[in-house]
Design an enzyme around this catalytic site. Sequence first.
Site, mmCIF file in Angstrom:
data_model
loop_
_atom_site.group_PDB
_atom_site.id
_atom_site.type_symbol
_atom_site.label_atom_id
_atom_site.label_comp_id
_atom_site.label_asym_id
_atom_site.label_seq_id
_atom_site.Cartn_x
_atom_site.Cartn_y
_atom_site.Cartn_z
ATOM 1 N N LYS A 14 0.818 -1.215 0.000
ATOM 2 C CA LYS A 14 0.000 0.000 0.000
ATOM 3 C C LYS A 14 0.857 1.274 0.000
ATOM 4 C CE LYS A 14 -3.986 -2.139 2.311
ATOM 5 N NZ LYS A 14 -5.011 -1.965 3.370
ATOM 6 N N TYR A 54 -12.686 -3.176 -3.190
ATOM 7 C CA TYR A 54 -13.176 -2.925 -1.829
ATOM 8 C C TYR A 54 -14.704 -2.867 -1.778
ATOM 9 C CZ TYR A 54 -8.507 -2.156 0.130
ATOM 10 O OH TYR A 54 -7.220 -2.330 0.586
ATOM 11 N N ASN A 117 -2.145 0.229 6.815
ATOM 12 C CA ASN A 117 -1.667 -1.043 7.375
ATOM 13 C C ASN A 117 -0.787 -1.827 6.392
ATOM 14 O OD1 ASN A 117 -3.656 -1.883 5.680
ATOM 15 N ND2 ASN A 117 -4.998 -2.726 7.254
ATOM 16 N N HIS A 120 -2.152 -5.323 1.535
ATOM 17 C CA HIS A 120 -3.407 -6.057 1.367
ATOM 18 C C HIS A 120 -3.043 -7.484 1.007
ATOM 19 C CE1 HIS A 120 -7.235 -7.508 -0.196
ATOM 20 N NE2 HIS A 120 -6.529 -7.999 -1.203
HETATM 21 P P1 ADP Z 1 -8.084 -6.607 5.552
HETATM 22 O O1 ADP Z 1 -7.290 -5.676 4.671
HETATM 23 O O2 ADP Z 1 -7.330 -6.958 6.820
HETATM 24 O O3 ADP Z 1 -8.600 -7.832 4.828
HETATM 25 P P2 ADP Z 1 -10.785 -5.460 5.429
HETATM 26 O O4 ADP Z 1 -11.025 -6.220 4.181
HETATM 27 O O5 ADP Z 1 -11.803 -5.553 6.530
HETATM 28 O O6 ADP Z 1 -9.365 -5.795 6.081
HETATM 29 O O7 ADP Z 1 -10.674 -3.888 5.082
HETATM 30 C C1 ADP Z 1 -10.004 -3.464 3.930
HETATM 31 C C2 ADP Z 1 -9.140 -2.269 4.262
HETATM 32 O O8 ADP Z 1 -9.969 -1.169 4.603
HETATM 33 C C3 ADP Z 1 -8.214 -2.454 5.460
HETATM 34 O O9 ADP Z 1 -7.014 -3.114 5.159
HETATM 35 C C4 ADP Z 1 -7.981 -1.028 5.883
HETATM 36 O O10 ADP Z 1 -6.981 -0.421 5.063
HETATM 37 C C5 ADP Z 1 -9.328 -0.366 5.597
HETATM 38 N N1 ADP Z 1 -10.163 -0.355 6.806
HETATM 39 C C6 ADP Z 1 -10.833 -1.395 7.351
HETATM 40 N N2 ADP Z 1 -11.493 -1.008 8.468
HETATM 41 C C7 ADP Z 1 -11.235 0.314 8.637
HETATM 42 C C8 ADP Z 1 -11.622 1.299 9.600
HETATM 43 N N3 ADP Z 1 -12.415 1.002 10.624
HETATM 44 N N4 ADP Z 1 -11.148 2.555 9.448
HETATM 45 C C9 ADP Z 1 -10.356 2.883 8.408
HETATM 46 N N5 ADP Z 1 -9.950 1.997 7.456
HETATM 47 C C10 ADP Z 1 -10.378 0.738 7.558
#
Ligand code: ADP
Length: 159
Positions: A14, A54, A117, A120
Amino acid sequence: MNEGLNEKTLVLVKPDAIQRGLLGQIISRFEIKGLKMIGLKMMTLDEATLREHYAHIADKPFFPGVARFMRSTPVIAMCWEGLDVVETVRRITGITKAREAEAGSIRGDFAMSVSCNVVHASDSVENAEREVKRFFKQDELHSYDKSEYVHVYGEDERT
Ligand code: ADP
């Protein structure tokens, strides 16, 4: 050959990781685990790709922020292959809320944020198949023998 060795997953490095110069260390985590890279490219994400990628968070209040963040800097898309690679890469990645992610995972070691974070990673075999196709054309994925497989996998896992 064990067909399971051809399982594929998608990783996106990212914008926060690109800006912070973490790309090399992130690639190393997957390399030293013994995974095989079969695709790699830098790309600036467009709105349509992000909306599709997303879709499961598109109606969340934080989605516009995620979309802006993901378009703020090019990302690196990678396709990795290996036995149970989807689950393995998710474990190496760590949980979404990076400051609570397990030490030793990429998010656990490199990040503090929920949104920034670092990476992905596809969360299921079905999603991985869809996501690899979303980010890579067929001719951008490469098939080759990796000589270290003789040492990475046992004979029973390879054949
Ligand atoms: P992951 O990437 O761990 O699979 P998700 O699919 O639930 O997580 O969410 C996609 C991405 O959206 C996350 O990696 C993060 O960058 C963002 N995200 C998820 N939840 C939040 C939140 N509460 N606030 C801000 N960004 C979020």
